[in-house]
Scaffold this motif. Structure first.
Motif, PDB file in Angstrom:
ATOM      1  N   HIS A 269       0.802  -1.236   0.000  1.00  0.00           N
ATOM      2  CA  HIS A 269       0.000   0.000   0.000  1.00  0.00           C
ATOM      3  C   HIS A 269       0.828   1.277   0.000  1.00  0.00           C
ATOM      4  O   HIS A 269       0.289   2.345  -0.285  1.00  0.00           O
ATOM      5  N   ARG A 270       2.086   1.182   0.399  1.00  0.00           N
ATOM      6  CA  ARG A 270       3.074   2.275   0.363  1.00  0.00           C
ATOM      7  C   ARG A 270       2.817   3.397   1.365  1.00  0.00           C
ATOM      8  O   ARG A 270       3.764   3.989   1.858  1.00  0.00           O
ATOM      9  N   LEU A 271       1.582   3.698   1.692  1.00  0.00           N
ATOM     10  CA  LEU A 271       1.255   4.726   2.684  1.00  0.00           C
ATOM     11  C   LEU A 271       0.243   4.101   3.636  1.00  0.00           C
ATOM     12  O   LEU A 271      -0.901   3.836   3.247  1.00  0.00           O
ATOM     13  N   VAL A 272       0.649   3.839   4.878  1.00  0.00           N
ATOM     14  CA  VAL A 272      -0.163   2.995   5.760  1.00  0.00           C
ATOM     15  C   VAL A 272      -0.152   3.515   7.192  1.00  0.00           C
ATOM     16  O   VAL A 272       0.699   4.324   7.587  1.00  0.00           O
ATOM     17  N   THR A 273      -1.103   3.023   7.970  1.00  0.00           N
ATOM     18  CA  THR A 273      -1.004   3.102   9.421  1.00  0.00           C
ATOM     19  C   THR A 273      -0.375   1.782   9.891  1.00  0.00           C
ATOM     20  O   THR A 273      -0.552   0.749   9.254  1.00  0.00           O
TER      21      THR A 273
ATOM     22  N   GLN B 187      11.032  -0.056  11.899  1.00  0.00           N
ATOM     23  CA  GLN B 187      11.373   1.350  12.116  1.00  0.00           C
ATOM     24  C   GLN B 187      12.620   1.782  11.347  1.00  0.00           C
ATOM     25  O   GLN B 187      12.786   2.959  11.024  1.00  0.00           O
ATOM     26  N   HIS B 188      13.487   0.806  11.000  1.00  0.00           N
ATOM     27  CA  HIS B 188      14.691   1.126  10.228  1.00  0.00           C
ATOM     28  C   HIS B 188      14.379   1.314   8.740  1.00  0.00           C
ATOM     29  O   HIS B 188      15.239   1.753   7.978  1.00  0.00           O
ATOM     30  N   LEU B 189      13.139   1.004   8.338  1.00  0.00           N
ATOM     31  CA  LEU B 189      12.768   1.083   6.920  1.00  0.00           C
ATOM     32  C   LEU B 189      11.833   2.240   6.602  1.00  0.00           C
ATOM     33  O   LEU B 189      11.638   2.566   5.432  1.00  0.00           O
ATOM     34  N   VAL B 190      11.244   2.865   7.649  1.00  0.00           N
ATOM     35  CA  VAL B 190      10.109   3.747   7.404  1.00  0.00           C
ATOM     36  C   VAL B 190      10.386   5.204   7.751  1.00  0.00           C
ATOM     37  O   VAL B 190      11.329   5.533   8.488  1.00  0.00           O
ATOM     38  N   GLN B 191       9.518   6.040   7.210  1.00  0.00           N
ATOM     39  CA  GLN B 191       9.492   7.474   7.510  1.00  0.00           C
ATOM     40  C   GLN B 191       8.073   7.796   7.980  1.00  0.00           C
ATOM     41  O   GLN B 191       7.104   7.338   7.386  1.00  0.00           O
ATOM     42  N   THR B 192       7.938   8.563   9.052  1.00  0.00           N
ATOM     43  CA  THR B 192       6.610   8.962   9.520  1.00  0.00           C
ATOM     44  C   THR B 192       6.148  10.199   8.758  1.00  0.00           C
ATOM     45  O   THR B 192       6.948  11.079   8.409  1.00  0.00           O
ATOM     46  N   LEU B 193       4.849  10.260   8.528  1.00  0.00           N
ATOM     47  CA  LEU B 193       4.231  11.385   7.836  1.00  0.00           C
ATOM     48  C   LEU B 193       2.958  11.753   8.584  1.00  0.00           C
ATOM     49  O   LEU B 193       2.217  10.874   9.029  1.00  0.00           O
TER      50      LEU B 193
ATOM     51  N   GLY C 134      -5.173  13.013  12.559  1.00  0.00           N
ATOM     52  CA  GLY C 134      -5.426  11.589  12.725  1.00  0.00           C
ATOM     53  C   GLY C 134      -4.147  10.817  12.994  1.00  0.00           C
ATOM     54  O   GLY C 134      -3.074  11.396  13.215  1.00  0.00           O
ATOM     55  N   PRO C 135      -4.226   9.492  12.979  1.00  0.00           N
ATOM     56  CA  PRO C 135      -3.051   8.666  13.249  1.00  0.00           C
ATOM     57  C   PRO C 135      -1.899   8.965  12.291  1.00  0.00           C
ATOM     58  O   PRO C 135      -2.109   9.345  11.137  1.00  0.00           O
ATOM     59  N   VAL C 136      -0.684   8.788  12.787  1.00  0.00           N
ATOM     60  CA  VAL C 136       0.515   8.979  11.964  1.00  0.00           C
ATOM     61  C   VAL C 136       0.524   7.949  10.850  1.00  0.00           C
ATOM     62  O   VAL C 136       0.141   6.792  11.038  1.00  0.00           O
ATOM     63  N   LEU C 137       0.958   8.372   9.664  1.00  0.00           N
ATOM     64  CA  LEU C 137       1.115   7.468   8.539  1.00  0.00           C
ATOM     65  C   LEU C 137       2.589   7.130   8.362  1.00  0.00           C
ATOM     66  O   LEU C 137       3.468   7.885   8.791  1.00  0.00           O
ATOM     67  N   TYR C 138       2.843   6.003   7.722  1.00  0.00           N
ATOM     68  CA  TYR C 138       4.208   5.544   7.475  1.00  0.00           C
ATOM     69  C   TYR C 138       4.383   5.232   5.997  1.00  0.00           C
ATOM     70  O   TYR C 138       3.477   4.735   5.335  1.00  0.00           O
ATOM     71  N   CYS C 139       5.574   5.532   5.505  1.00  0.00           N
ATOM     72  CA  CYS C 139       5.940   5.124   4.156  1.00  0.00           C
ATOM     73  C   CYS C 139       7.352   4.543   4.208  1.00  0.00           C
ATOM     74  O   CYS C 139       8.072   4.699   5.200  1.00  0.00           O
ATOM     75  N   LEU C 140       7.751   3.876   3.150  1.00  0.00           N
ATOM     76  CA  LEU C 140       9.103   3.344   3.058  1.00  0.00           C
ATOM     77  C   LEU C 140      10.083   4.473   2.747  1.00  0.00           C
ATOM     78  O   LEU C 140       9.795   5.358   1.923  1.00  0.00           O
ATOM     79  N   GLN C 141      11.231   4.450   3.406  1.00  0.00           N
ATOM     80  CA  GLN C 141      12.255   5.460   3.123  1.00  0.00           C
ATOM     81  C   GLN C 141      12.669   5.439   1.661  1.00  0.00           C
ATOM     82  O   GLN C 141      12.992   6.487   1.091  1.00  0.00           O
ATOM     83  N   ASP C 142      12.607   4.267   1.046  1.00  0.00           N
ATOM     84  CA  ASP C 142      12.965   4.154  -0.376  1.00  0.00           C
ATOM     85  C   ASP C 142      12.031   4.958  -1.272  1.00  0.00           C
ATOM     86  O   ASP C 142      12.381   5.272  -2.419  1.00  0.00           O
ATOM     87  N   ASP C 143      10.838   5.285  -0.773  1.00  0.00           N
ATOM     88  CA  ASP C 143       9.872   6.036  -1.577  1.00  0.00           C
ATOM     89  C   ASP C 143       9.990   7.548  -1.411  1.00  0.00           C
ATOM     90  O   ASP C 143       9.244   8.303  -2.062  1.00  0.00           O
ATOM     91  N   LEU C 144      10.892   8.014  -0.552  1.00  0.00           N
ATOM     92  CA  LEU C 144      10.969   9.448  -0.270  1.00  0.00           C
ATOM     93  C   LEU C 144      11.267  10.313  -1.500  1.00  0.00           C
ATOM     94  O   LEU C 144      10.762  11.435  -1.582  1.00  0.00           O
ATOM     95  N   PRO C 145      12.069   9.861  -2.474  1.00  0.00           N
ATOM     96  CA  PRO C 145      12.225  10.677  -3.686  1.00  0.00           C
ATOM     97  C   PRO C 145      10.889  10.953  -4.380  1.00  0.00           C
ATOM     98  O   PRO C 145      10.704  12.038  -4.962  1.00  0.00           O
ATOM     99  N   LEU C 146       9.957  10.024  -4.298  1.00  0.00           N
ATOM    100  CA  LEU C 146       8.645  10.251  -4.892  1.00  0.00           C
ATOM    101  C   LEU C 146       7.823  11.233  -4.065  1.00  0.00           C
ATOM    102  O   LEU C 146       6.941  11.913  -4.602  1.00  0.00           O
ATOM    103  N   LEU C 147       8.121  11.323  -2.766  1.00  0.00           N
ATOM    104  CA  LEU C 147       7.439  12.328  -1.944  1.00  0.00           C
ATOM    105  C   LEU C 147       7.855  13.728  -2.380  1.00  0.00           C
ATOM    106  O   LEU C 147       7.026  14.637  -2.449  1.00  0.00           O
ATOM    107  N   ASP C 148       9.129  13.910  -2.693  1.00  0.00           N
ATOM    108  CA  ASP C 148       9.584  15.204  -3.210  1.00  0.00           C
ATOM    109  C   ASP C 148       8.872  15.537  -4.514  1.00  0.00           C
ATOM    110  O   ASP C 148       8.476  16.689  -4.750  1.00  0.00           O
TER     111      ASP C 148
END
Length: 372
Positions: A227-231, A241-247, A253-267
């Motif tokens: 899902h790439r963007l999850v609770t 926790q070593h794989l994720v970034q909080t958003l 609402g609840p904090v969301l998590y994504c994979l650190q590998d996806d952060l370039p797509l967040l930019d």
């Protein structure tokens, strides 16, 4: 992170902006593709894959799995074990059938072994009589090659409390749940089974079964990959926790998590630099973008439930209603049915926000299904 950015990020990371080059790449990205046999206007996995894989055609997922189309005649050569990179099995958290990359095998093995020791008419421990039949089935497969339950000459039936089935089917399905058989191919929807040694590379079968903690970590990561963007649940966070970034979203609402590998797509999402499909798209009822109803409501303000198992009188959308994605908005749903006798894709019902034309999307799906 604001809502429009979160939407763009979800579209980018779930493969709905830039399609994958092939089925294998999409499968590695998402971790699994859910399989469902119901075919009202195309099967679940076909809807998921056709929106993500460039040039996808009906049957390409099973062609990737088995090296053979579902409707190919008996005796047609299948992909040899050393060339197989994926297999079908039950998702450990959802108990639904899914396609997994081959490297998922060691993480599923402990769950398979647990089923083999646990009571239960579905997938549970074999009774003494079932164990005797299982030995015969395995012997016949080793002697004759891949077999469906109908290929075993054994006419007894089993009643499990709500339905009656041939005992050979019950036992073969249990052996599959235990990892002692795998699906070699399908013929007109029927499962044809073979032993894992003939269907998976030796290097995969020789991998050491994972520990319980490693399997739990894999399941949490699988959720993120799908899902790439999850609770995440409280016990899942330390595992990944070593794989994720909080958003965080502005709704509190609840904090969301994504994979650190996806952060370039967040930019890229923050820059607003994505190209939307000019034609609305019809998504699978269990598409990775929409399956989490909490996030579906938070990001898209969209209320949707797959109603295929809902009694007809209680359905609000239809038996097999497909959500409609228009650019970065979910704007409604359309309930479709393939009429194979007339060769037409029929519109049973629809509810779409005013100003959005869905005829091109329906025409596109009809072409995919070989219908008018």
């Amino acid at each position: 992170m604001d809502i429009p950015t979160a939407r763009r990020f979800a579209l980018l990371t779930t493969g709905l902006v830039e399609p994958f080059s092939d089925v294998g790449t999409a499968l590695e990205h998402h971790g699994f593709i859910q399989i469902d046999p119901i075919n009202v206007c195309g099967r679940m996995h076909e809807h998921i894959a056709r929106n993500r894989v460039s040039g996808y055609r009906q049957g390409d997922l099973h062609q990737h799995l088995h090296g053979i189309a579902d409707d190919a005649p008996t005796g047609t050569a299948v992909k040899p074990a050393q060339e197989r990179t994926a297999f079908e099995h039950f998702h450990p958290g959802r108990i639904v059938l899914a396609t997994f990359p081959a490297d998922a095998w060691p993480y599923l093995c402990p769950i398979m072994k647990l089923r083999a020791r646990s009571p239960g008419s579905w997938g549970g421990k074999l009774t003494a009589a079932e164990a005797r039949l299982a030995r015969r089935i395995l012997r016949e497969i080793n002697e004759r090659g891949p077999l469906a339950s109908e290929d075993i000459n054994h006419q007894a039936t089993t009643h499990n409390g709500w339905t009656t089935a041939r005992t050979t089917k019950v036992v073969m399905d249990k052996l599959f749940a235990h990892g002692r058989l795998l699906i070699a191919r399908r013929i007109n929807g029927r499962r044809v089974y073979d032993v894992p040694e003939n269907l998976l590379p030796a290097a995969v079968l020789q991998m050491k079964s994972s520990t319980a903690r490693a399997a739990a970590r894999w399941q949490a990561e699988l959720k993120l990959r799908q899902h790439r963007l999850v609770t995440l649940k409280r016990d899942e966070v330390p595992l990944v926790q070593h794989l994720v970034q909080t958003l965080e979203l502005p709704d509190g609402g609840p904090v969301l998590y994504c994979l650190q590998d996806d952060l370039p797509l967040l930019d890229q999402a923050r820059a607003g630099a994505i190209t939307h499909s000019p034609v609305p798209r019809l998504l699978a009822p269990l598409d990775p973008l929409i399956l989490d109803r909490v996030i579906l409501q938070r990001l898209w303000d969209f209320d949707y439930t797959w109603e295929v198992y809902t009694p007809a009188a209680k359905r609000q959308r239809g038996y097999y209603a497909l959500p409609v994605l228009a650019e970065d908005q979910l704007v409604g749903h359309v309930d479709l049915k393939a009429d194979r006798k007339t060769g037409k894709l029929q519109i049973v019902g629809r509810k779409v926000r005013r100003g959005h034309r869905i005829a091109p999307a329906i025409t596109e799906l009809a072409r995919f299904l070989g219908l008018r």
